[in-house]
Write an enzyme that holds these catalytic residues in place. Structure first.
Site, PDB file in Angstrom:
ATOM      1  N   SER A   1       3.106  -2.349  10.213  1.00 18.71           N
ATOM      2  CA  SER A   1       4.559  -2.378  10.402  1.00 18.71           C
ATOM      3  C   SER A   1       5.174  -3.747  10.088  1.00 18.71           C
ATOM      4  O   SER A   1       6.063  -4.213  10.811  1.00 18.71           O
ATOM      5  CB  SER A   1       4.931  -1.911  11.816  1.00 18.71           C
ATOM      6  OG  SER A   1       4.494  -0.580  12.016  1.00 18.71           O
TER       7      SER A   1
ATOM      8  N   HIS B   1      -9.705   1.192   4.674  1.00 19.51           N
ATOM      9  CA  HIS B   1      -8.406   1.351   5.345  1.00 19.51           C
ATOM     10  C   HIS B   1      -8.598   2.282   6.537  1.00 19.51           C
ATOM     11  O   HIS B   1      -9.375   3.233   6.481  1.00 19.51           O
ATOM     12  CB  HIS B   1      -7.376   1.925   4.369  1.00 19.51           C
ATOM     13  CG  HIS B   1      -5.982   1.894   4.927  1.00 19.51           C
ATOM     14  ND1 HIS B   1      -5.523   2.832   5.827  1.00 19.51           N
ATOM     15  CD2 HIS B   1      -4.962   1.015   4.753  1.00 19.51           C
ATOM     16  CE1 HIS B   1      -4.282   2.543   6.168  1.00 19.51           C
ATOM     17  NE2 HIS B   1      -3.910   1.448   5.533  1.00 19.51           N
TER      18      HIS B   1
ATOM     19  N   GLU C   1      -6.961   4.636   7.676  1.00 19.05           N
ATOM     20  CA  GLU C   1      -6.749   6.073   7.418  1.00 19.05           C
ATOM     21  C   GLU C   1      -7.983   6.685   6.759  1.00 19.05           C
ATOM     22  O   GLU C   1      -8.294   7.860   6.970  1.00 19.05           O
ATOM     23  CB  GLU C   1      -5.473   6.271   6.583  1.00 19.05           C
ATOM     24  CG  GLU C   1      -4.228   6.025   7.429  1.00 19.05           C
ATOM     25  CD  GLU C   1      -3.007   5.542   6.696  1.00 19.05           C
ATOM     26  OE1 GLU C   1      -2.950   5.625   5.450  1.00 19.05           O
ATOM     27  OE2 GLU C   1      -2.078   5.035   7.376  1.00 19.05           O
TER      28      GLU C   1
ATOM     29  N   GLU D   1      -5.685  -5.048  10.315  1.00 21.61           N
ATOM     30  CA  GLU D   1      -4.643  -4.043  10.532  1.00 21.61           C
ATOM     31  C   GLU D   1      -4.926  -3.295  11.834  1.00 21.61           C
ATOM     32  O   GLU D   1      -5.716  -2.336  11.840  1.00 21.61           O
ATOM     33  CB  GLU D   1      -4.631  -3.037   9.379  1.00 21.61           C
ATOM     34  CG  GLU D   1      -4.351  -3.656   8.026  1.00 21.61           C
ATOM     35  CD  GLU D   1      -3.809  -2.623   7.065  1.00 21.61           C
ATOM     36  OE1 GLU D   1      -2.650  -2.776   6.664  1.00 21.61           O
ATOM     37  OE2 GLU D   1      -4.505  -1.650   6.753  1.00 21.61           O
TER      38      GLU D   1
ATOM     39  N   GLY E   1       2.125   2.136  10.577  1.00 21.59           N
ATOM     40  CA  GLY E   1       3.066   3.248  10.436  1.00 21.59           C
ATOM     41  C   GLY E   1       3.750   3.644  11.735  1.00 21.59           C
ATOM     42  O   GLY E   1       4.382   4.690  11.810  1.00 21.59           O
TER      43      GLY E   1
ATOM     44  N   GLY F   1       2.689  -1.238   4.231  1.00 23.91           N
ATOM     45  CA  GLY F   1       2.747   0.180   3.903  1.00 23.91           C
ATOM     46  C   GLY F   1       4.174   0.626   3.661  1.00 23.91           C
ATOM     47  O   GLY F   1       4.744   0.404   2.592  1.00 23.91           O
ATOM     48  N   GLY F   2       4.785   1.222   4.683  1.00 24.50           N
ATOM     49  CA  GLY F   2       6.113   1.826   4.536  1.00 24.50           C
ATOM     50  C   GLY F   2       7.142   0.938   3.851  1.00 24.50           C
ATOM     51  O   GLY F   2       7.852   1.391   2.945  1.00 24.50           O
TER      52      GLY F   2
ATOM     53  N   ASN G   1       0.873  -1.180   0.000  1.00 19.50           N
ATOM     54  CA  ASN G   1       0.000   0.000   0.000  1.00 19.50           C
ATOM     55  C   ASN G   1       0.908   1.229   0.000  1.00 19.50           C
ATOM     56  O   ASN G   1       1.492   1.567   1.028  1.00 19.50           O
ATOM     57  CB  ASN G   1      -0.902  -0.012   1.248  1.00 19.50           C
ATOM     58  CG  ASN G   1      -1.689   1.280   1.376  1.00 19.50           C
ATOM     59  OD1 ASN G   1      -1.816   2.040   0.413  1.00 19.50           O
ATOM     60  ND2 ASN G   1      -2.226   1.530   2.564  1.00 19.50           N
ATOM     61  N   TRP G   2       0.998   1.853  -1.169  1.00 14.06           N
ATOM     62  CA  TRP G   2       1.932   2.978  -1.290  1.00 14.06           C
ATOM     63  C   TRP G   2       1.428   4.238  -0.590  1.00 14.06           C
ATOM     64  O   TRP G   2       2.173   5.196  -0.442  1.00 14.06           O
ATOM     65  CB  TRP G   2       2.176   3.299  -2.770  1.00 14.06           C
ATOM     66  CG  TRP G   2       2.958   2.261  -3.517  1.00 14.06           C
ATOM     67  CD1 TRP G   2       3.367   1.040  -3.061  1.00 14.06           C
ATOM     68  CD2 TRP G   2       3.430   2.371  -4.860  1.00 14.06           C
ATOM     69  NE1 TRP G   2       4.065   0.378  -4.044  1.00 14.06           N
ATOM     70  CE2 TRP G   2       4.107   1.164  -5.164  1.00 14.06           C
ATOM     71  CE3 TRP G   2       3.341   3.343  -5.854  1.00 14.06           C
ATOM     72  CZ2 TRP G   2       4.701   0.941  -6.398  1.00 14.06           C
ATOM     73  CZ3 TRP G   2       3.923   3.118  -7.093  1.00 14.06           C
ATOM     74  CH2 TRP G   2       4.603   1.923  -7.359  1.00 14.06           C
ATOM     75  N   LYS G   3       0.168   4.263  -0.201  1.00 11.95           N
ATOM     76  CA  LYS G   3      -0.436   5.473   0.379  1.00 11.95           C
ATOM     77  C   LYS G   3      -0.174   6.657  -0.561  1.00 11.95           C
ATOM     78  O   LYS G   3      -0.124   6.471  -1.773  1.00 11.95           O
ATOM     79  CB  LYS G   3       0.088   5.732   1.789  1.00 11.95           C
ATOM     80  CG  LYS G   3       0.057   4.491   2.669  1.00 11.95           C
ATOM     81  CD  LYS G   3       0.201   4.807   4.112  1.00 11.95           C
ATOM     82  CE  LYS G   3       0.397   3.522   4.889  1.00 11.95           C
ATOM     83  NZ  LYS G   3       0.044   3.656   6.290  1.00 11.95           N
TER      84      LYS G   3
END
Ligand code: PEP
Length: 251
Positions: free
Chosen positions: A212, A95, A97, A167, A173, A233-234, A9-11
């Site tokens: 994470s 998600h 966010e 999640e 994150g 993600g990251g 997930n590149w956000k």
């Protein structure tokens, strides 16, 4: 046995030049991986680029969100048919966010899930509890009610062509990962909830862990019986890290 899926997930990260390098590295590195599906969730403007680079490869792509409406006067929104124009296989719905920053309710998430599914996209339903919900012992109740909102709208059969991503919000994150036992406990509860409606659908359902995930913890998480891969993600923005996580999913 369920196939593992690792999805990045590149956000809201990326750019044409860096995306190209990243996508090409993922294609090259994942070519040798057997028994694991790989996908990337890119920002909307880069769907065409993802389609161009990934089309003839086993790496799938999708969007991070979609409108709950099929079309119309919804400035700034993107419809399922637009995602289909770029041959998306997957779309993230709910998600954390989106839920926390943009106020998406369970009802809106269920609409998005339903619309995506009826249009032939594979929705990846994201669920998870906040830190205070975990600390008050409400994790399973929160996650179950997020899933029930979708189940009540679309029925259990819909989950045979969908993916769930657990999640925990406190792990996204933050560098703080759920232990493999904590994650397994919730994954097993999700599978049991689906099984209470249809055991066969539950057995086939891919349930990803997100929060994470790193090369250093992926293998332990993916070894758990109800963890069928990861939503990353990251670490998905660094080709070597993402590929190391994908390798950890190879059985
Ligand atoms: C995510 O964005 O879905 C996620 C899990 O992020 P991170 O891996 O950075 O925690």
């Amino acid at each position: 046995m369920r196939q593992k899926l690792v999805a990045g997930n590149w956000k809201m990260h990326g750019g044409l030049a860096t995306n190209q390098d990243l996508l090409q590295a993922i294609v090259a590195g994942s070519a040798v991986l057997r028994g694991v599906s790989v996908a990337v969730f890119v920002p909307y403007p880069y769907l065409f680029q993802a389609q161009s680079i990934l089309s003839a490869t086993p790496v799938a792509w999708g969007a991070q969100n979609v409108s709950e409406y099929p079309q119309g006067a919804y400035t700034g929104e993107v419809s399922v048919s637009m995602l289909q124009d770029f041959a998306c296989r997957y779309v993230l719905v709910g998600h954390s966010e989106r839920r926390s920053i943009y106020g998406e309710s369970d009802a809106v998430v269920a609409e998005k899930f339903s619309l995506a599914l009826s249009s032939g996209l594979l929705p990846v339903l994201c669920v998870g509890e906040t830190l205070s919900e975990r600390e008050s012992g409400a994790t399973i109740q929160v996650v179950s009610s997020q899933i029930r909102a979708v189940l009540d709208k679309v029925g259990v059969t819909a989950f045979s062509t969908a993916v769930v991503a657990y999640e925990p919000v406190w792990a996204i994150g933050t560098g703080r990962t759920a232990s493999s036992e904590q994650a397994q406990e919730v994954h097993a509860a999700i599978r049991a909830l689906i099984a209470s409606f249809d055991p066969e659908v539950a057995q086939k359902l891919q349930i990803l862990y997100g929060g994470s995930v790193k090369p250093s913890n992926a293998a332990e998480l993916f070894a758990m019986p109800d963890i069928d891969g990861g939503l990353v993600g990251g670490a998905s923005l660094v080709a070597a890290d993402f590929l190391a996580i994908c390798s950890a999913a190879v059985c």
